[in-house]
Design an enzyme around this catalytic site. Structure first.
Site, short mmCIF file in Angstrom:
data_model
loop_
_atom_site.label_atom_id
_atom_site.label_comp_id
_atom_site.label_asym_id
_atom_site.label_seq_id
_atom_site.Cartn_x
_atom_site.Cartn_y
_atom_site.Cartn_z
N LYS A 254 32.42 37.92 39.47
CA LYS A 254 31.40 37.39 38.57
C LYS A 254 30.07 37.21 39.31
CE LYS A 254 31.86 34.56 34.46
NZ LYS A 254 32.04 35.62 33.45
N ARG B 253 38.83 32.38 41.10
CA ARG B 253 37.99 33.56 40.90
C ARG B 253 36.71 33.46 41.73
NH1 ARG B 253 37.06 35.07 34.78
NH2 ARG B 253 35.53 33.41 34.84
N GLU C 272 35.12 47.23 28.89
CA GLU C 272 34.96 45.88 28.34
C GLU C 272 33.60 45.68 27.71
OE1 GLU C 272 34.70 42.36 30.79
OE2 GLU C 272 34.50 43.58 32.58
#
Ligand SMILES: *Cc1c(COP(=O)(O)O)cnc(C)c1O
Length: 287
Positions: free
Chosen positions: A203, A101, A239
């Site tokens: 992220k 990621r 989310e």
């Protein structure tokens, strides 16, 4: 457990910090920072690959006021945990997922990234160096925070000339207070977390400060967290500020698809895998 022997630094560290556990009240752990002994640091220039990093004492870092991370938020973070098992082994939960990621995110943010092997090696070294801070079995975990940032100075809008990869740790308990208690969410219909084709799916360090206003207001009203809606229609749930969401109805579990505005959580992927094994139907909803 045999003492780790993967580097000279570790050997030194273990002779200095021989005791099994640090002086922590393991029953009182929340999700706050407890500084540990060491952190890992690795640097490289733009256009080069990361090669060699080091464990250094945990502490403040020096940055130019013109560092890209400070001025333009060119940075990514990760979060994963190490657990101490009853048999004494310390284990990591799917660290290669976090490594991959970070690589994807680095591409989006125009940064060089450590390879999956370098990432995992850095995480392992940092955990072993801070072994005495890994809580006893069942008392929590050692939270691991890798950071990748544009640490070089830059004034114009462009990728930084130098990058720093850092890994530090902190023992933690539950993220939400009170073990086992359900959390209550407030649906946020004014502010959005992510926009289509933005950076909500990676992220980045800049993903969290825009949710602070909604989160602070929610907490002052007694809610645990905020449930964000999609920015395009405001009709679909996306989310929570720092976790993915699942709706469970009988044997069907639904969760929004990760198409750029949802962070592809390692927990999310693991829940989907496990739910399928348990005979649930998992629907990933397209917005
Ligand atoms: C980190 C994060 C998650 C959870 O990811 P995990 O890999 O499951 O820890 C979910 N949503 C957002 C916005 C995040 O930043």
């Amino acid at each position: 457990m045999a003492p780790p022997a993967s580097s000279v630094q570790e050997a030194t560290i273990h002779s200095n910090y021989g005791e099994k556990y640090a002086d922590v009240n393991w029953d009182e752990l929340g999700f706050s920072l407890t500084p540990t002994d060491f952190m890992f640091e690795m640097k490289c220039f733009q256009g080069e690959d990361f090669s060699q990093g080091n464990l250094i004492p945990y502490g403040k870092i020096e940055l130019s006021p013109a560092a890209a991370i400070l001025n333009y938020g060119q940075g990514l973070f990760e979060g994963l945990k190490a657990y101490r098992r009853e048999d004494g082994h310390i284990v990591l939960f799917r660290p290669e997922q976090n490594a991959m990621r970070m690589k994807m995110g680095a591409e989006r943010m125009c940064m060089p990234s450590p390879s999956v092997e370098q990432f995992i090696d850095a995480v392992k070294q940092t955990v072993l160096a801070n072994k005495r801070w890994v809580p006893p079995p069942g008392k929590g975990s050692l939270y691991i925070r890798p950071l990748l940032m544009g640490s070089g100075s830059i004034l114009g809008v462009a990728p930084a000339p130098e990058y720093t990869f850092l890994v530090y740790t902190s023992p933690v308990g539950n993220y939400y207070k009170g073990t086992g208690t359900p959390i209550n969410l407030i649906v946020e219909d004014k502010l959005h977390r992510a926009i289509p084709r933005g950076a909500g799916g990676v992220k980045t360090i800049a993903n969290y400060s825009p949710v602070l206003q909604a989160l602070t207001q929610a907490k002052s009203k007694g809610f645990s967290d905020v449930l964000f809606l999609d920015a395009k229609t405001g009709q679909n749930i996306e989310e929570v500020s720092a976790c993915n969401i699942f709706i469970v109805k009988d044997k069907i579990i639904s969760t929004p698809a990760t198409l750029g505005t949802i962070l592809p959580g390692v927990t999310r992927k693991s829940i989907i895998d496990i739910a399928l094994d348990f005979g649930f139907q998992v629907i990933t909803l397209l917005l």
